[in-house]
Each structure stands twice: as structure tokens, then as C-alpha cells.
Design a protein around this motif. Structure first.
Motif, PDB file in Angstrom:
ATOM      1  N   THR A  86       0.831  -1.201   0.000  1.00 22.72           N
ATOM      2  CA  THR A  86       0.000   0.000   0.000  1.00 22.72           C
ATOM      3  C   THR A  86       0.872   1.259   0.000  1.00 22.72           C
ATOM      4  OG1 THR A  86      -0.110  -0.034   2.412  1.00 22.72           O
ATOM      5  CG2 THR A  86      -1.872  -1.176   1.223  1.00 22.72           C
ATOM      6  N   ALA A  87       0.245   2.379  -0.349  1.00 17.53           N
ATOM      7  CA  ALA A  87       0.944   3.667  -0.420  1.00 17.53           C
ATOM      8  C   ALA A  87       2.234   3.527  -1.228  1.00 17.53           C
ATOM      9  CB  ALA A  87       1.241   4.198   0.988  1.00 17.53           C
ATOM     10  N   ASP A  88       2.123   2.895  -2.389  1.00 17.55           N
ATOM     11  CA  ASP A  88       3.302   2.553  -3.197  1.00 17.55           C
ATOM     12  C   ASP A  88       3.009   2.827  -4.675  1.00 17.55           C
ATOM     13  OD1 ASP A  88       5.883   1.479  -3.732  1.00 17.55           O
ATOM     14  OD2 ASP A  88       5.022  -0.496  -4.107  1.00 17.55           O
ATOM     15  N   ARG A  89       2.530   4.034  -4.983  1.00 22.87           N
ATOM     16  CA  ARG A  89       2.095   4.299  -6.366  1.00 22.87           C
ATOM     17  C   ARG A  89       3.245   4.216  -7.366  1.00 22.87           C
ATOM     18  NH1 ARG A  89      -1.231   9.436  -6.627  1.00 22.87           N
ATOM     19  NH2 ARG A  89      -1.055   9.064  -8.863  1.00 22.87           N
ATOM     20  N   ARG A 128       4.910   8.245 -11.468  1.00 28.47           N
ATOM     21  CA  ARG A 128       3.944   8.276 -10.368  1.00 28.47           C
ATOM     22  C   ARG A 128       2.720   7.400 -10.647  1.00 28.47           C
ATOM     23  NH1 ARG A 128       3.098  13.182 -13.057  1.00 28.47           N
ATOM     24  NH2 ARG A 128       0.958  13.460 -13.813  1.00 28.47           N
ATOM     25  N   ASP A 129       2.560   6.973 -11.907  1.00 32.50           N
ATOM     26  CA  ASP A 129       1.410   6.152 -12.302  1.00 32.50           C
ATOM     27  C   ASP A 129       1.782   4.679 -12.488  1.00 32.50           C
ATOM     28  OD1 ASP A 129      -0.242   8.435 -12.403  1.00 32.50           O
ATOM     29  OD2 ASP A 129       0.447   8.864 -14.442  1.00 32.50           O
ATOM     30  N   VAL A 131       1.876   1.902 -10.565  1.00 33.85           N
ATOM     31  CA  VAL A 131       0.900   0.908 -10.104  1.00 33.85           C
ATOM     32  C   VAL A 131      -0.418   1.052 -10.855  1.00 33.85           C
ATOM     33  CG1 VAL A 131      -0.508   0.181  -8.127  1.00 33.85           C
ATOM     34  CG2 VAL A 131       1.949   0.519  -7.834  1.00 33.85           C
ATOM     35  N   GLY A 166      -2.258  -4.837  -9.882  1.00 26.32           N
ATOM     36  CA  GLY A 166      -2.626  -3.606  -9.191  1.00 26.32           C
ATOM     37  C   GLY A 166      -4.080  -3.591  -8.766  1.00 26.32           C
ATOM     38  N   GLU A 169      -4.637   3.013  -7.591  1.00 29.33           N
ATOM     39  CA  GLU A 169      -3.464   3.808  -7.963  1.00 29.33           C
ATOM     40  C   GLU A 169      -2.236   3.562  -7.107  1.00 29.33           C
ATOM     41  OE1 GLU A 169      -4.428   7.976  -5.567  1.00 29.33           O
ATOM     42  OE2 GLU A 169      -4.902   7.810  -7.701  1.00 29.33           O
ATOM     43  N   ASP A 170      -2.410   2.982  -5.901  1.00 30.03           N
ATOM     44  CA  ASP A 170      -1.231   2.815  -5.050  1.00 30.03           C
ATOM     45  C   ASP A 170      -1.238   1.521  -4.242  1.00 30.03           C
ATOM     46  OD1 ASP A 170      -3.199   3.408  -3.227  1.00 30.03           O
ATOM     47  OD2 ASP A 170      -2.093   4.988  -2.196  1.00 30.03           O
ATOM     48  N   SER A 172      -0.903  -2.745  -4.649  1.00 25.38           N
ATOM     49  CA  SER A 172      -0.555  -3.842  -5.557  1.00 25.38           C
ATOM     50  C   SER A 172      -0.226  -5.099  -4.766  1.00 25.38           C
ATOM     51  CB  SER A 172       0.639  -3.442  -6.435  1.00 25.38           C
ATOM     52  OG  SER A 172       1.763  -3.145  -5.633  1.00 25.38           O
TER      53      SER A 172
END
Length: 198
Positions: A86-89, A128-129, A131, A166, A169-170, A172
Motif C-alpha cells: 500500500t501507499a506505493d504508487r 507516479r502512475d 501501479v 494492481g 493507484e497505489d 498492488s
């Protein structure tokens, strides 16, 4: 006295080797293993795929396990899903774990082949995109092992697939799939069963 100690030690080694041989397949699951020999979550299967409560040999990177089981040929495929990243975009954490698992698999099965690409013209092409591009199926990030790629497969395994998936967005996760040599029989049986419903 020494003879008794030697015989006891030899018996212990034999028992341990037998136990290891019984769990030689991925996560300790063998090709053709029966449904009754596995700890299955008591819920209907999804086209012969059963979620497992546990496996004989867990791997710390994976927390969800399932097996595709045919009524006639037994286990033909084993799947595992990793923890969520998580929090890994940018995909930094998931890719680091992916590479770690690749190294472990290569130690056992030898070389595989990478399938890593971004669709031409993807709207999710920025770093930044990363994931999000996987979530939208515009980016492929996987590695496959098979005899065709020079892999050293064993225990009835015909193909191994490791891939990043995925969920937004963030978020996976990593999926690992082992297909056994009897998998084509499973597919054929499934196709016949589906056709008979028409």
C-alpha cells in the motif's frame, strides 16, 4: 550401545528425508494430490479452484493460497498471493519484493524470461502512475519459467508465472502460479463440464 545410537540416528534421518520428499512440490503440494489431502476453506469452489486454509510449507511473502483440483487428475495448479503493498504508487516496494522472489526462484529453477512492457500511448506512463498502469492492464510486469526458456523444472511442474497486479493507484500485490504437467487435462475436463451445461 553405539549401534543403537547409530540405528536411531539413521531412522531419524530417513523419516526426515521421507517427510521432505512428501512435501517436495511448491508449498509442499504435489501434482495429482487429492482434494481430501488438503486443508480447504469450506466454501464452493470457483470452477475447481479451492482456497486453502494453509499449506504444508508457507512462504513469508505469501498469505493467500489456492489450488485447482480436478476430480480425475487431482491438483493441477497452485497459486499464491502476496501481502498487499500500500501507499506505493511508484511500485518501489512491490518491485523490490518481486526481484527478491525472482532470485529465490532462480536458485531453484534456473533462468526464466521477463515480460515487462508498457503499452504504446498509455495514459499511465509517468513514474507516479506505475501501479495504476498495472491496475489498468496497460503495464505488464511478470517473469515466467518453462523448459522453453531453459528453466530446470521439477516435481511435475510445467510452468511458473510470477506477476505484479494492481488494485487502484497505489495498492498492488504479487501472484505466483505453478502449473503442473496435468494442467492441460484439467482444462480439458473443465471445458467438457462447461459445454455439458449448455
Amino acid at each position: 550401545m553405539n549401534a543403537i545410537i547409530f540405528q536411531t540416528a539413521l531412522l531419524s534421518v530417513t523419516v526426515l528425508l521421507s517427510a521432505f520428499a512428501a512435501w517436495a512440490g511448491p508449498f509442499g503440494i504435489e501434482q495429482g494430490q487429492s482434494k481430501d489431502s488438503l486443508r480447504i476453506v469450506h466454501e464452493p469452489s470457483h470452477y475447481g479452484v479451492y482456497k486453502l486454509c494453509t499449506v504444508p510449507r508457507r512462504h513469508p511473502a505469501f498469505e493467500v493460497y489456492s489450488a485447482e483440483i480436478s476430480e480425475t487428475v487431482g491438483v493441477c495448479r497452485v497459486n499464491a498471493g502476496s501481502v498487499m503493498f500500500t501507499a506505493d504508487r511508484l511500485g518501489t516496494k512491490v518491485r523490490a519484493k518481486f526481484d527478491e522472489i525472482v532470485r529465490e526462484l532462480e536458485d531453484i529453477y534456473g533462468q526464466g524470461k521477463d515480460f515487462k512492457s508498457l503499452k504504446e500511448g498509455s495514459r499511465w506512463s509517468e513514474n507516479r502512475d506505475w501501479v495504476m498502469s498495472v491496475t489498468e492492464n496497460e503495464r505488464t510486469y511478470r517473469r515466467e519459467w518453462s523448459v522453453a526458456y531453459g528453466s530446470r523444472l521439477k516435481n511435475g511442474i510445467s510452468r511458473i508465472n510470477l506477476a505484479v497486479h494492481g488494485l487502484g493507484e497505489d495498492v498492488s500485490f504479487i501472484a505466483l502460479e505453478y502449473a503442473f504437467e496435468n494442467y492441460t487435462q484439467c482444462l480439458s475436463e473443465k471445458a467438457q463440464s462447461t459445454a455439458s451445461a449448455l
